[in-house]
Design a protein around this motif. Structure first.
Motif, mmCIF file in Angstrom:
data_model
loop_
_atom_site.group_PDB
_atom_site.id
_atom_site.type_symbol
_atom_site.label_atom_id
_atom_site.label_comp_id
_atom_site.label_asym_id
_atom_site.label_seq_id
_atom_site.Cartn_x
_atom_site.Cartn_y
_atom_site.Cartn_z
ATOM 1 N N GLN A 119 -2.887 -1.324 5.039
ATOM 2 C CA GLN A 119 -1.541 -1.879 5.175
ATOM 3 C C GLN A 119 -0.678 -1.524 3.981
ATOM 4 O OE1 GLN A 119 -1.931 -6.066 5.776
ATOM 5 N NE2 GLN A 119 -2.539 -5.872 7.917
ATOM 6 N N ALA A 120 -1.275 -1.445 2.807
ATOM 7 C CA ALA A 120 -0.502 -1.179 1.597
ATOM 8 C C ALA A 120 -0.013 0.254 1.526
ATOM 9 C CB ALA A 120 -1.344 -1.511 0.367
ATOM 10 N N GLY A 121 -0.844 1.238 1.916
ATOM 11 C CA GLY A 121 -0.445 2.609 1.679
ATOM 12 C C GLY A 121 -0.340 3.490 2.895
ATOM 13 N N ALA A 122 -0.843 3.093 4.027
ATOM 14 C CA ALA A 122 -0.898 4.001 5.175
ATOM 15 C C ALA A 122 0.258 3.734 6.108
ATOM 16 C CB ALA A 122 -2.215 3.831 5.911
ATOM 17 N N ASP A 123 0.865 4.834 6.594
ATOM 18 C CA ASP A 123 1.943 4.711 7.563
ATOM 19 C C ASP A 123 1.437 4.936 8.976
ATOM 20 O OD1 ASP A 123 3.810 4.230 5.625
ATOM 21 O OD2 ASP A 123 4.348 6.348 5.384
ATOM 22 N N ALA A 124 0.243 5.499 9.112
ATOM 23 C CA ALA A 124 -0.261 5.889 10.424
ATOM 24 C C ALA A 124 -1.030 4.747 11.073
ATOM 25 C CB ALA A 124 -1.156 7.107 10.286
ATOM 26 N N GLU A 125 -0.550 4.227 12.153
ATOM 27 C CA GLU A 125 -1.170 3.256 13.046
ATOM 28 C C GLU A 125 -1.968 2.162 12.326
ATOM 29 O OE1 GLU A 125 -3.367 5.029 16.176
ATOM 30 O OE2 GLU A 125 -1.969 6.681 16.404
ATOM 31 N N PRO A 126 -1.327 1.246 11.636
ATOM 32 C CA PRO A 126 -2.072 0.181 10.968
ATOM 33 C C PRO A 126 -2.675 -0.819 11.950
ATOM 34 C CG PRO A 126 0.282 -0.139 10.657
ATOM 35 C CD PRO A 126 0.093 1.174 11.363
ATOM 36 N N SER A 127 -2.092 -1.019 13.097
ATOM 37 C CA SER A 127 -2.613 -2.009 14.036
ATOM 38 C C SER A 127 -3.913 -1.547 14.678
ATOM 39 C CB SER A 127 -1.570 -2.332 15.100
ATOM 40 O OG SER A 127 -1.266 -1.165 15.839
ATOM 41 N N SER A 128 -4.043 -0.240 14.954
ATOM 42 C CA SER A 128 -5.273 0.240 15.585
ATOM 43 C C SER A 128 -6.450 0.205 14.608
ATOM 44 C CB SER A 128 -5.084 1.648 16.136
ATOM 45 O OG SER A 128 -4.883 2.563 15.081
ATOM 46 N N SER A 129 -6.212 0.532 13.328
ATOM 47 C CA SER A 129 -7.307 0.469 12.365
ATOM 48 C C SER A 129 -7.715 -0.975 12.092
ATOM 49 C CB SER A 129 -6.920 1.173 11.069
ATOM 50 O OG SER A 129 -5.819 0.511 10.470
ATOM 51 N N LYS A 130 -6.733 -1.873 12.127
ATOM 52 C CA LYS A 130 -7.054 -3.296 11.926
ATOM 53 C C LYS A 130 -7.858 -3.819 13.106
ATOM 54 C CE LYS A 130 -4.943 -7.683 10.793
ATOM 55 N NZ LYS A 130 -3.696 -8.405 10.510
ATOM 56 N N SER A 131 -7.467 -3.409 14.308
ATOM 57 C CA SER A 131 -8.224 -3.867 15.473
ATOM 58 C C SER A 131 -9.620 -3.255 15.486
ATOM 59 C CB SER A 131 -7.481 -3.540 16.762
ATOM 60 O OG SER A 131 -7.349 -2.144 16.919
ATOM 61 N N GLN A 132 -9.759 -2.031 15.003
ATOM 62 C CA GLN A 132 -11.088 -1.413 14.911
ATOM 63 C C GLN A 132 -11.965 -2.178 13.922
ATOM 64 O OE1 GLN A 132 -12.382 0.899 16.775
ATOM 65 N NE2 GLN A 132 -14.314 0.943 15.654
ATOM 66 N N ALA A 133 -11.373 -2.565 12.790
ATOM 67 C CA ALA A 133 -12.129 -3.337 11.797
ATOM 68 C C ALA A 133 -12.540 -4.690 12.372
ATOM 69 C CB ALA A 133 -11.297 -3.523 10.536
ATOM 70 N N MET A 134 -11.652 -5.324 13.124
ATOM 71 C CA MET A 134 -11.978 -6.617 13.736
ATOM 72 C C MET A 134 -13.107 -6.451 14.752
ATOM 73 S SD MET A 134 -8.193 -8.321 14.113
ATOM 74 C CE MET A 134 -8.764 -9.618 15.146
ATOM 75 N N LYS A 135 -13.081 -5.347 15.509
ATOM 76 C CA LYS A 135 -14.157 -5.092 16.468
ATOM 77 C C LYS A 135 -15.493 -4.931 15.758
ATOM 78 C CE LYS A 135 -11.614 -2.886 20.210
ATOM 79 N NZ LYS A 135 -11.404 -1.654 20.971
ATOM 80 N N GLU A 136 -15.491 -4.218 14.639
ATOM 81 C CA GLU A 136 -16.725 -4.026 13.884
ATOM 82 C C GLU A 136 -17.265 -5.356 13.368
ATOM 83 O OE1 GLU A 136 -15.936 -1.229 10.793
ATOM 84 O OE2 GLU A 136 -15.549 0.421 12.183
ATOM 85 N N VAL A 137 -16.365 -6.178 12.847
ATOM 86 C CA VAL A 137 -16.785 -7.490 12.340
ATOM 87 C C VAL A 137 -17.329 -8.342 13.480
ATOM 88 C CG1 VAL A 137 -15.958 -9.642 11.321
ATOM 89 C CG2 VAL A 137 -15.264 -7.466 10.345
ATOM 90 N N LEU A 138 -16.643 -8.336 14.623
ATOM 91 C CA LEU A 138 -17.103 -9.130 15.758
ATOM 92 C C LEU A 138 -18.443 -8.628 16.291
ATOM 93 C CD1 LEU A 138 -13.775 -9.773 17.682
ATOM 94 C CD2 LEU A 138 -15.145 -11.418 16.412
ATOM 95 N N GLU A 139 -18.636 -7.326 16.327
ATOM 96 C CA GLU A 139 -19.924 -6.795 16.767
ATOM 97 C C GLU A 139 -21.042 -7.222 15.814
ATOM 98 O OE1 GLU A 139 -19.631 -2.578 17.253
ATOM 99 O OE2 GLU A 139 -18.218 -2.752 18.929
ATOM 100 N N GLY A 140 -20.757 -7.185 14.520
ATOM 101 C CA GLY A 140 -21.749 -7.652 13.547
ATOM 102 C C GLY A 140 -22.066 -9.123 13.723
ATOM 103 N N MET A 141 -21.025 -9.903 13.990
ATOM 104 C CA MET A 141 -21.243 -11.337 14.208
ATOM 105 C C MET A 141 -22.058 -11.582 15.472
ATOM 106 S SD MET A 141 -17.493 -12.783 13.102
ATOM 107 C CE MET A 141 -17.819 -14.472 13.517
ATOM 108 N N MET A 142 -21.790 -10.819 16.530
ATOM 109 C CA MET A 142 -22.544 -10.981 17.762
ATOM 110 C C MET A 142 -24.012 -10.613 17.559
ATOM 111 S SD MET A 142 -20.625 -12.324 19.982
ATOM 112 C CE MET A 142 -21.602 -12.104 21.438
ATOM 113 N N ASN A 143 -24.257 -9.560 16.790
ATOM 114 C CA ASN A 143 -25.644 -9.190 16.489
ATOM 115 C C ASN A 143 -26.348 -10.296 15.712
ATOM 116 O OD1 ASN A 143 -25.403 -6.730 17.768
ATOM 117 N ND2 ASN A 143 -24.813 -5.643 15.897
#
Length: 129
Positions: free
Chosen positions: A16-40
Motif C-alpha cells: 500500500q505504501a509504495g505500489a501503484d499496481a493493483e493493491p486490492s488484489s494483492s491484499k485479497s491474495q494475502a487474506m486468502k493465504e492467511v485464511l487457508e493457513g487458519m483453516m489448516n
C-alpha cells in the motif's frame, strides 16, 4: 498462524505504501493465504480433539465408583472422635437435645397429630374428626 498473519500484514502495508499496481488484489491474495493457513490449523485442532475424545471413550478411562479402604474409614473415625463426644462436667447441659426441645419441633407436632388420629380411629370416630 500468527507469523503468517504478521507477514501478510507486512506485505499489505508495504504494498500500500509504495505500489501503484493493483493493491486490492494483492491484499485479497494475502487474506486468502492467511485464511487457508487458519483453516489448516483448524483442521489439525479438530483432528486432535477428535482423537482425544476417542481416547476418553476407552473403558480404561471410565470413572470408577469411589470406595475408601476400611483402614481409611477407621482412621478418619479416630481422627474425628474427639470432636463428637461429651465429657461430664464440661458444660451445664448435656449434649443431647432435651425433652422440651424435642417437644417443640415439627416432628413432635407431626407425631402428636398422628397419635391423635390413631386415638380417634380406635375410638370409632374415624380419621380427621
Amino acid at each position: 498462524l500468527l507469523q503468517a498473519h504478521a507477514q501478510a500484514s507486512a506485505r499489505s502495508t508495504s504494498q500500500q505504501a509504495g505500489a501503484d499496481a493493483e493493491p486490492s488484489s494483492s491484499k485479497s491474495q494475502a487474506m486468502k493465504e492467511v485464511l487457508e493457513g487458519m483453516m489448516n490449523q483448524l483442521d489439525t485442532i479438530a483432528e486432535d480433539l477428535y482423537s482425544t475424545l476417542q481416547d476418553l471413550d476407552s473403558p480404561d478411562l471410565a470413572p470408577q465408583p469411589f470406595m475408601p479402604a476400611p483402614h481409611d474409614i477407621i482412621t478418619y473415625a479416630h481422627k474425628i472422635r474427639y470432636t463428637t463426644f461429651f465429657r461430664s462436667g464440661t458444660a451445664s447441659l448435656p449434649p443431647a437435645p432435651q425433652p422440651w426441645q424435642m417437644n417443640t419441633g415439627a416432628l413432635a407436632a407431626h407425631g402428636r397429630a398422628h397419635m391423635a388420629a390413631l386415638a380417634a380411629a380406635n375410638a370409632g370416630l374415624g380419621p380427621g374428626v
